[in-house]
Design an enzyme around this catalytic site. Structure first.
Site, PDB file in Angstrom:
ATOM      1  N   ASP B  93       0.904  -1.260  -0.284  1.00  0.00           N
ATOM      2  CA  ASP B  93      -0.009   0.290  -0.198  1.00  0.00           C
ATOM      3  C   ASP B  93       0.804   1.603   0.185  1.00  0.00           C
ATOM      4  O   ASP B  93       1.872   1.512   0.630  1.00  0.00           O
ATOM      5  CB  ASP B  93      -1.158   0.176   1.646  1.00  0.00           C
ATOM      6  N   HIS B 154      -2.446   1.729  11.935  1.00  0.00           N
ATOM      7  CA  HIS B 154      -3.966   2.689  12.012  1.00  0.00           C
ATOM      8  C   HIS B 154      -4.694   1.791  12.771  1.00  0.00           C
ATOM      9  O   HIS B 154      -4.417   0.660  12.892  1.00  0.00           O
ATOM     10  CB  HIS B 154      -4.509   3.256  10.434  1.00  0.00           C
TER      11      HIS B 154
END
Lengths: 59, 503
Positions: B93, B154
């Site tokens: 990512d 996150h």
């Protein structure tokens, strides 16, 4: 002595960092036993390593 | 009431190689080496049909033109993407290898499956080295390169849809800004490009530019509003927090996730309705707290009062302790409360008491030792190299890893526990079903996501989608017998269909 050595700002001249005064006396008893080991894993060429650590931005 | 919240953690790791190969290639190499050598039978794709990163928790959809393009992770269909037997996801990512932990329901399990992610990255680097011995990959569990780039860690928390999102913004912000005093990972450098050489508590603080918002790569907010519950949207939200640091200390991860989850429960319960802790300038205060190692500076509240970060944390802790009197918390959450209390106490007495629990203090202790012994300033490359080397996880020679090995940094799990978490999903959520189905019926699974499994049983017929929208269903208890008696994917699908018809 440690009060004197923390540089703030890009200059080489060390000055006392305000926030450091609160606990400028290091307590390193806990890590004395593994300092040799830490020494052995540190980069031989720290400058090149730090300069070369370039990442792309993520989330 | 007990806390049964679904929790998860995602880490984008820093990556480099001796030949300075581009990071997307390196990340792809990692994922593919791991997939190929460890679980060659699993060859599936991620099912993006159900993902919608442009949906906002405040109740509206952004069109793609209105947001930074990089919010749309959809577009990266070509990159490597591996669903792990532990129910998590290992993929590429934004030019980083990323590990998303499987869904868990207690903060101690979050730590365990986050450590599994570290171990998977490490194993992937070792496997890649066999194929590319001339270009060794190095991996770092940190969030900044000190040259302008930041990448995220996150946190995900399921919350009840019925709780107004504004209540979360109102009562959680002060916690998110102040919890860094025990979950900051420490950083040499002030400013996004390290314009000033000094030490600060948090890696991420300088990259937070907004109080509330949807974006994650620009104008990063304290509270992210992405509204993708990966569950029944009428019942749940998934609060997606992007402001935290990657932690090497188990206790820091435990406290970060545990305290936040407890406070969310109090908000859902209406227990904080009377709490008046709204911060006048949340973004500036985030940085002010991160720069103040003495923890003496105060931040201003909307009501004019002034508090230190410790004051605010103590107010939340006292609330939690009184909330606890009428609620039956699990042992894992009790561990959080105990350590939360002792941590706040020790922060006031002597920060070095916490060099075994808090990353920014453990790192600072070493940096300071070198600074004093060798008379170095923060501008020194040696001190900055310690900052980076603290978080290296490539092959057990990172500084935090040495601290763990010598029990200077407290560890919450034995190596066997981590090994188990690499191979097995948590038993408490649908991650169990995902991980087990992938291995057992690997030939007949064509895709999967957090809330779906797609079977390709008969090449002449259409694909069959099994929804796993309920994150609590698919746990060990609900499906283990079903998995045992279903010898083939076909059996499994017909058994699951008849089970769902009878329920």
């Amino acid at each position: 002595m440690s009060n004197q050595i923390f540089g703030k700002g890009p200059g080489d001249k060390p000055e006392t960092s305000e926030t450091m005064k609160a606990f400028s006396k290091p307590n390193t008893k806990g890590i004395d036993s593994i300092l040799d080991e830490i020494d052995s894993v540190l980069e031989k060429n720290a400058e090149e390593f730090v300069k070369g650590f370039i990442q792309k931005g993520g989330q | 009431m007990t806390i049964n919240r679904i929790l998860g953690l995602e880490n984008e790791y820093g990556i480099s190689s001796s030949k300075n190969t581009d990071p997307i290639t390196l990340s792809n190499r990692l994922v593919s080496a791991y997939a190929k050598h460890t679980f060659p039978n699993i060859k599936i794709r991620w099912d993006y049909d159900v993902e919608n990163p442009l949906r906002d928790a405040r109740g509206f959809d952004f069109t793609r033109a209105e947001v930074d393009y990089s919010v749309s992770t959809h577009e990266d269909m070509s990159v490597y993407n591996f669903i792990l037997p532990n129910g998590g996801r290992f993929y590429v990512d934004h030019a980083h290898p990323e590990y998303s932990s499987p869904e868990t329901i207690n903060p101690l399990d979050v730590v365990k499956w986050d450590l599994a992610g570290e171990a998977i990255m490490q194993q992937a680097a070792a496997l890649d080295l066999e194929e590319n011995p001339e270009d060794p990959i190095r991996i770092f569990k940190n969030n900044v390169d000190n040259k302008g780039s930041s990448y995220g860690t996150h946190e995900n928390y399921s919350t009840l849809r019925q709780t107004p999102f504004n209540a979360i913004i109102k009562h959680l912000t002060a916690h998110l800004i102040t919890r860094q005093i025990y979950c900051g990972a420490g950083r040499i450098g002030i400013g996004q490009n390290s314009e000033i050489f000094d030490y600060q508590i948090s890696q991420r603080a300088d990259y937070i530019e907004n109080h509330v918002g949807l974006e994650t790569t620009l104008r990063r907010p304290i509270i992210n509003t992405r509204d993708e519950p990966h569950a029944d949207p009428t019942k749940y939200r998934r609060l997606h927090l992007i402001l935290g640091d990657a932690n090497m200390s188990d206790m820091a991860t435990l406290l970060k996730v545990g305290t936040t989850s407890i406070i969310l429960s109090m908000i859902e319960d209406g227990f904080l309705d009377d709490l008046d802790l709204e911060i006048a300038e949340p973004v500036n205060s985030t940085q002010l707290i991160s720069y103040d190692l003495s923890m003496q500076k105060t931040i201003e509240m909307k009501n004019g009062k002034k508090f230190t970060a410790l004051n605010i944390q103590e107010i939340y802790l006292e609330k939690a302790k009184s909330w606890l009197k009428n609620n039956n918390l699990s042992s894992q959450y009790r561990l959080v409360i105990e350590n939360w209390e002792s941590t706040l106490r020790d922060l006031k007495i002597d920060i070095y008491l916490l060099a075994n629990k808090i990353d920014w203090i453990a790192k600072y202790q070493i940096i300071q030792k070198y600074a004093v012994d060798k008379e170095l300033v923060f501008k020194s490359s040696i001190l900055q190299s310690i900052d980076i080397k603290y978080s290296e996880i490539t092959k057990n020679d990172g500084i935090a890893q040495l601290l763990r090995k010598s029990n200077i940094l407290t560890q919450l799990f034995e190596p066997e526990n981590i090994k188990d978490a690499i191979l097995n999903p948590p038993k408490s959520t649908r991650a169990w079903l995902r991980g087990k189905v992938l291995l057992k019926y690997s030939d007949n699974i064509s895709a999967a996501s957090w809330d779906s499994l797609i079977f390709d049983v008969d090449k002449t017929e259409s694909l069959i989608r099994i929804s796993t929208l309920d994150p609590y269903w698919g746990d060990y208890e609900s499906v283990n017998t079903l998995l045992e008696i279903s010898h083939t994917a076909k059996d499994f699908i017909s058994n699951i269909k008849s089970l769902r018809q009878t329920n």
